[in-house]
Design an enzyme around this catalytic site. Structure first.
Site, PDB file in Angstrom:
ATOM      1  N   CYS A 246      -9.498  13.876  19.098  1.00  0.00           N
ATOM      2  CA  CYS A 246      -9.620  12.416  18.508  1.00  0.00           C
ATOM      3  C   CYS A 246      -8.325  11.868  18.716  1.00  0.00           C
ATOM      4  O   CYS A 246      -7.438  12.042  18.309  1.00  0.00           O
ATOM      5  CB  CYS A 246      -9.720  12.626  17.043  1.00  0.00           C
ATOM      6  SG  CYS A 246      -9.817  10.722  16.417  1.00  0.00           S
TER       7      CYS A 246
ATOM      8  N   GLU B 252     -14.518   8.651  22.196  1.00  0.00           N
ATOM      9  CA  GLU B 252     -14.340   9.765  23.039  1.00  0.00           C
ATOM     10  C   GLU B 252     -14.574   9.210  24.501  1.00  0.00           C
ATOM     11  O   GLU B 252     -15.480   8.476  24.622  1.00  0.00           O
ATOM     12  CB  GLU B 252     -15.275  10.985  22.488  1.00  0.00           C
ATOM     13  CG  GLU B 252     -14.968  12.205  23.151  1.00  0.00           C
ATOM     14  CD  GLU B 252     -13.159  12.653  22.849  1.00  0.00           C
ATOM     15  OE1 GLU B 252     -12.613  12.357  23.702  1.00  0.00           O
ATOM     16  OE2 GLU B 252     -13.135  13.051  21.826  1.00  0.00           O
TER      17      GLU B 252
END
Length: 230
Positions: A2, A114
């Site tokens: 993340c 992402e």
């Protein structure tokens, strides 16, 4: 992994949603592109002090620097590389192991980004969310670092920092990246935050395992530009 996430709700919404008792003086504004070293909203349950000692934990919402700075660090810039921590090894790593024991938190997020591999070798940004605008809760660790260059009377001498725990991806998220943030649900949130619960391998394994059911509920969509979800 993340490395960028979104918090689109105001701090006042978080205070009401999570029954916060105490808030920090300066809380982050909503943002569609939160990057490492930026301030993030951190939820912590702290043991009460003074006349309230022995009572129930006090829930705090504070601003923390994203990138954990261990208390023993000589230079706070080391936190720039510690914005994620692998949950499989966090209890063993010197940077994170003390925080695992008693300094656990959650970071609320509207979603995260992402980058998925494309056939031509490029990477495409994907925006990951839970259904119907449900907030994600990233499992996190936190630390306090004291700046030795500042006098004891300076409140700014203390730096609160945090890291997001990650694990192997599961469900639809495995299609875009091998790692994902550990997602905490209501079933384990109280135990995860409880300052009286000593963090150990069993606790880490439990919250990591519970994260799988939340990953199954996630979806993702491609976005043209990070910071501007469509």
């Amino acid at each position: 992994m993340c490395g960028r996430f979104v918090m689109s709700r105001a701090s006042s919404d978080l205070v009401a949603l999570f029954d916060v008792d105490v808030t920090g003086d300066t809380l982050p504004e909503p943002s569609w592109n939160i990057a490492p070293t930026a301030p993030v909203s951190l939820l912590v349950d702290a043991a009460p002090r003074g006349d309230d000692a022995g009572g129930p934990p006090v829930r705090r919402l504070a601003a923390a620097r994203w990138g954990l700075v261990p208390s023993w660090a000589d230079d706070p810039r080391v936190g720039a590389k510690a914005f994620n921590a692998r949950i499989e090894t966090a209890a063993e790593k010197p940077t994170f192991r003390d925080a695992v024991v008693s300094r656990r938190a959650v970071i609320p997020a509207s979603g995260y980004y992402e980058w998925a591999d494309e056939p031509d070798g490029s990477k495409a940004p994907m925006y990951v969310t839970l259904p119907e605008g449900e907030l994600m809760l990233f499992a996190a660790l936190y630390e306090w670092w004291r700046d030795p260059a500042r006098p004891a009377s300076d409140p700014a001498r203390w730096v609160l920092s945090t890291t997001v725990l990650t694990r192997d991806s599961s469900g639809p998220l495995a299609e875009i990246h091998p790692r994902m943030p550990v997602l905490v649900g209501a079933e384990l949130m109280e135990d995860w935050l409880d300052p009286e619960t000593e963090g150990d391998a069993d606790l880490l394994e439990g919250v990591s395992g519970e994260s799988l059911q939340h990953a199954e509920r996630c979806s993702f969509r491609r976005v043209a530009e990070v910071g501007v979800p469509q």
